[in-house]
Structures are given as structure tokens and as C-alpha cells.
Design a protein around this motif. Structure first.
Motif, short mmCIF file in Angstrom:
data_model
loop_
_atom_site.label_atom_id
_atom_site.label_comp_id
_atom_site.label_asym_id
_atom_site.label_seq_id
_atom_site.Cartn_x
_atom_site.Cartn_y
_atom_site.Cartn_z
N LEU A 155 65.33 56.18 31.96
CA LEU A 155 63.97 56.36 32.48
C LEU A 155 63.37 57.61 31.84
O LEU A 155 63.95 58.70 31.89
N VAL A 157 60.26 60.35 31.76
CA VAL A 157 59.22 60.92 32.63
C VAL A 157 58.26 61.68 31.73
O VAL A 157 58.68 62.60 31.01
N THR A 168 58.98 54.15 31.48
CA THR A 168 58.50 55.53 31.63
C THR A 168 57.72 55.69 32.93
O THR A 168 56.87 54.87 33.26
N LEU A 169 58.02 56.76 33.63
CA LEU A 169 57.26 57.12 34.82
C LEU A 169 56.22 58.14 34.37
O LEU A 169 56.57 59.20 33.84
N ARG A 170 54.95 57.80 34.54
CA ARG A 170 53.92 58.74 34.07
C ARG A 170 53.70 59.83 35.11
O ARG A 170 53.00 59.64 36.10
N ALA A 171 54.31 60.95 34.87
CA ALA A 171 54.23 62.06 35.84
C ALA A 171 54.70 63.35 35.19
O ALA A 171 55.42 63.34 34.19
N VAL A 177 59.17 64.58 42.18
CA VAL A 177 59.39 63.42 41.30
C VAL A 177 60.90 63.18 41.17
O VAL A 177 61.38 62.04 41.26
N SER A 180 62.24 61.52 44.25
CA SER A 180 61.94 60.09 44.40
C SER A 180 62.72 59.25 43.38
O SER A 180 63.12 58.13 43.69
N ILE A 181 62.98 59.78 42.18
CA ILE A 181 63.81 59.02 41.22
C ILE A 181 65.22 58.88 41.79
O ILE A 181 65.84 57.81 41.73
N ARG A 185 66.53 55.29 42.22
CA ARG A 185 67.40 54.86 41.11
C ARG A 185 68.80 55.46 41.16
O ARG A 185 69.66 55.09 40.37
#
Ligand code: DWN
Ligand code: ZN
Length: 405
Positions: A155, A157, A168-171, A177, A180-181, A185
Motif C-alpha cells: 500500500l 500513501v 495508493t491511499l491518497r493522504a 492514517v 486506520s491502515i 489491513r
């Protein structure tokens, strides 16, 4: 430039009318402009103090008002660019904090444009012992230049709009963050952070996030240019780089969050970087450090002028002088030295057709190099790769940090 974004201030923000600049209050740190030309200032109680330890800082370099280095527009916003030093942490850092949204939401830089960079990422991944079920996270994953080499769950970020070929997590990576990952996950076996912790104005939330997300036997690999080289590389000072991390500073910040730096491997990337290994436990390294701050100040006083003199001599002699590599550092070099170039060549599709920040110097494809007699190598960190790629060209290369008065 059209700035519709007001963005989030790092701290409580206040609005000011036209004409009121960032120096309206000495505690202000960071400012940006909206369409309405309203300056929004971030009030920062740590102004004048180290962002890591709170000790008083001292001014060591002032590069003037410089446009944002990755904003390829003539009216790119300009901000003061001043470096302060925390002697306790051995940590140079910027005085101002420009809103990260302004710099990174729309980001033209693509890591995969440089073969050297991709190959280094591939080699690094090949040295990690991962199983198909393992989970690897990269902070600042850009276009996926690194994570794409893994055969396991990954993943990225990244806050920017760059197109990536990995999930990809857009952050902006921070403690929330990371939490929450971890919840969705699970913990990560490896966390990579290449050339990104310099960009994070609040290192505590980043280290806290790494601590939280890392599996009990996991480790983080953090690469960051080493500021011992800043003397020769003053053009890597720009608003995106809030910090110029040393071993002492990383170890100190990591320790505050229960992480240990167990290794610091010198690597050639970006003119000399360190690759730090962080884990929950281990034997901490013990490195003494000294930075040549006076050398940086001396170099800044002579080099930009010497470069400008050399370029104008060439131009007076009728030579067509271009730049090669529309790098962020190239933008700083042009801005601080004041040199004017015919054009700048670059391979990046998101840069070609635009102009160097704060100038009218066009960015053109690298095939245009034939039009120049002399090329200033703005992307000097990829010297070997670029000289090999452009070996067909019969012109003269000018290495910006090798020009002497
Ligand atoms: O920290 C940062 C570093 C890692 O990357 C960022 N804040 C932004 C960026 O800095 P930069 O723009 O100075 O990075 P580069 O990778 O040195 O930029 C090289 C430029 O040269 C790119 O625009 C691509 C271009 N290039 C080219 O035109 N031909 C690069 C190579 C290798 C080439 O052959
Ligand atoms: Zn400090």
C-alpha cells in the motif's frame, strides 16, 4: 497561477487583507495566497524553536523570496526561504512552513523518470526477505517506482494526484492514517519512506504513525539526503524540504516515539543520503556529528554569483545556454543565482510545455537539446545517467556546483 485552494493551516489560522505579509506578526510561520490575494497565515507557537525538541534555533542561511520549486508557472507564489539550526538536535530546518496542500496536492514530479532511482528501488526491494502474505507500506510512494517490485501485499500513501501503478491511499501519512491502515489491513512488516520525511512539517505524528503501524518484528527503512553535503548542494534547500535530517535528529525524534535507529547506511542517492533502519527494539547506533554550517554560508555567498557570471559570459559570446532537468533544485538554482536560460529540457510529460517556476523559461522535450551550445546540468544528481542518455549531443555540459569564482 490559479489558487482556489485555501488549504488547512498547520495551526489555527487567521485571515489578513491585501498588503499584509507573513511578517505582519513575528510568530507567523507559513503563508499562502488565495485567488482573492488574501494571505492566510499559520500561527505557530513553536516559531523560532526546533520542531523536534523545542530548543531555540538560530538563523544560518537566507536565500531570499523563492517561488515554490514544483509550481511550473510564471506567477508561482514566492515565500521567504530561510534556514535555521537546532544545535541540540543537529538539525537544520526551515523557518517558514508553507501549507503542504499547496505544494503536494498537485505534484508534477514522477520518480520513475530517473532510471537510477528505479534501479536503486528494485535493488533495495530484492534485498528484503518477504513472503507473499507480508504487508509493505511506502510513505510518499509517488508513481509506485518502489512498491511495484514487491511480490506481496503493498500500500502506497501519497497526498498527490500523481498516477500510480500500485494501490495508493491518497493522504498525508500521520498517526491517524497509520492507525486506520493498521485497523483495516493489519500491521506492516516493512515501512519505506524515501525522500519524504524532509517534507513532513510535523515529524512527531509521522514517527508515532510508524511506531503504531509497524509489526512487532517489522522495521522501517527511511532514506533522506544527508545535510553534510548541503555545502555543495544548497539548491536542495526549498520549501518542500522543511528538514535536513541528521542521524542525531532522527535518532532523537524516533526515540521520543519508542523507535530505535539500528543502522544508518550511506548511499549515493541525491548526492549522498543515509538509509536509516528503525525498529521497535535493538542496539542504537552511536554516531558523533558535526555539520559545516560556515561552509554552507560561505558557498552561498559566492557560488550563485560565480555561476551567473559564467553563464552571462557564455551568452555574451553568442552561445545558446539551456538547462537540463526541470528539477525542483534547478528552480532554486535559477531563482537564487538569477540566471536566465534559453530553455530547460526534461523528460517528464507533466513538466514539458510549462515554464520554470517564477520565470518565462520554457520546459521543452530533451530532443530540443540539439539547439543549445551549453547545458547547465540542473539535475546534477543524475549526472552519469543523463550524460549517457544524451551522449549523442556535441555541446558542452556546465556543472553548476563546479563553477569557481
Ligand atoms: O525530495 C525531492 C526529490 C527526491 O525529488 C522532491 N522534493 C522533489 C524531487 O526533487 P527534484 O525535482 O530536484 O528531483 P530530481 O529527481 O533530481 O529531478 C530530476 C529531473 O530531471 C526530473 O524532472 C526528471 C529529469 N530528468 C531528465 O529530464 N532526464 C531526469 C533524468 C534522469 C533524465 O535522464
Ligand atoms: Zn531540536
Amino acid at each position: 497561477m490559479t489558487l482556489t485552494l485555501v488549504g488547512k493551516a498547520l495551526h489555527d489560522s487567521h485571515e489578513y487583507g491585501p498588503g499584509q505579509g507573513w511578517d505582519a506578526d513575528p510568530r507567523s510561520r507559513g503563508a499562502y495566497l488565495t485567488d482573492a490575494r488574501i494571505a492566510v497565515m499559520a500561527w505557530d507557537p513553536t516559531f523560532g524553536a526546533c520542531r523536534v525538541c523545542g530548543s531555540p534555533t538560530r538563523l544560518i542561511a537566507d536565500l531570499g523570496e523563492v517561488p515554490l520549486a514544483n509550481c511550473f508557472e510564471t506567477d508561482a507564489p514566492r515565500f521567504p526561504l530561510r534556514v535555521e539550526m537546532c544545535d541540540d538536535c543537529v538539525l537544520p530546518q526551515l523557518e517558514e512552513t508553507v501549507d503542504p496542500h499547496l505544494m503536494f496536492d498537485d505534484y508534477p514530479y514522477q520518480s520513475s523518470q530517473s532510471r537510477t532511482f528505479v534501479e536503486a528501488a528494485r535493488e533495495l526491494v530484492s534485498r528484503q526477505d518477504v513472503q507473499p502474505d507480508d504487508f509493505v507500506v511506502e510513505i510518499g510512494s509517488n508513481d509506485g517506482y518502489l512498491l511495484r517490485h514487491y511480490d506481496c501485499h503493498v500500500l502506497g500513501v501519497d497526498p498527490s494526484n500523481v498516477t500510480s501503478d500500485v494501490p495508493t491511499l491518497r493522504a498525508f501519512f500521520d498517526a491517524d492514517v497509520a492507525h486506520s491502515i493498521c485497523v483495516t489491513r493489519g500491521p506492516a512488516k516493512i515501512i519505506h519512506a524515501n525522500n519524504v520525511i524532509a517534507h513532513c512539517p510535523d515529524p512527531h505524528t509521522v514517527f508515532a504513525g510508524i511506531k503504531n503501524l509497524l509489526d512487532s518484528d517489522g522495521y522501517a527503512l527511511i532514506e533522506s539526503p544527508y545535510p553534510g553535503h548541503l555545502v555543495d548542494q544548497w539548491d536542495t534547500i526549498y520549501h518542500e524540504h522543511v528538514f535536513y535530517w541528521t542521524y542525531t535528529a532522527i535518532a532523537r525524534a524516533a526515540a521520543k516515539h519508542g523507535l530505535v535507529v539500528t543502522d544508518a547506511e550511506p548511499i549515493a542517492m541525491h548526492g549522498g543520503s543515509l538509509r536509516y533502519r528503525l525498529a521497535h527494539q535493538g542496539v542504537p547506533l552511536d554516531l558523533g556529528e558535526h555539520l559545516d554550517i560556515d561552509g554552507l554560508t560561505r558557498r552561498l555567498m559566492v557560488e550563485p554569483e560565480a555561476l551567473a557570471k559564467k553563464v552571462s559570459e557564455l551568452q555574451r559570446a553568442g552561445k545558446v545556454v539551456c538547462g537540463y532537468g526541470a528539477a525542483a533544485k534547478g528552480s532554486v538554482l535559477l531563482s537564487v543565482s538569477g540566471i536566465d536560460l534559453e530553455f530547460v529540457c526534461d523528460t517528464t510529460p507533466t513538466k514539458v510545455g510549462k515554464v520554470m517556476p517564477g520565470t518565462t523559461i520554457p520546459i521543452v522535450p530533451t530532443s530540443d537539446l540539439f539547439r543549445a551550445d551549453v547545458a547547465v546540468l540542473l539535475a546534477w544528481n543524475f549526472r552519469d545517467e543523463i550524460l549517457e542518455r544524451e551522449s549523442w549531443w556535441a555541446g558542452e555540459w556546465l556543472m553548476p556546483h563546479e563553477v569557481t569564482g
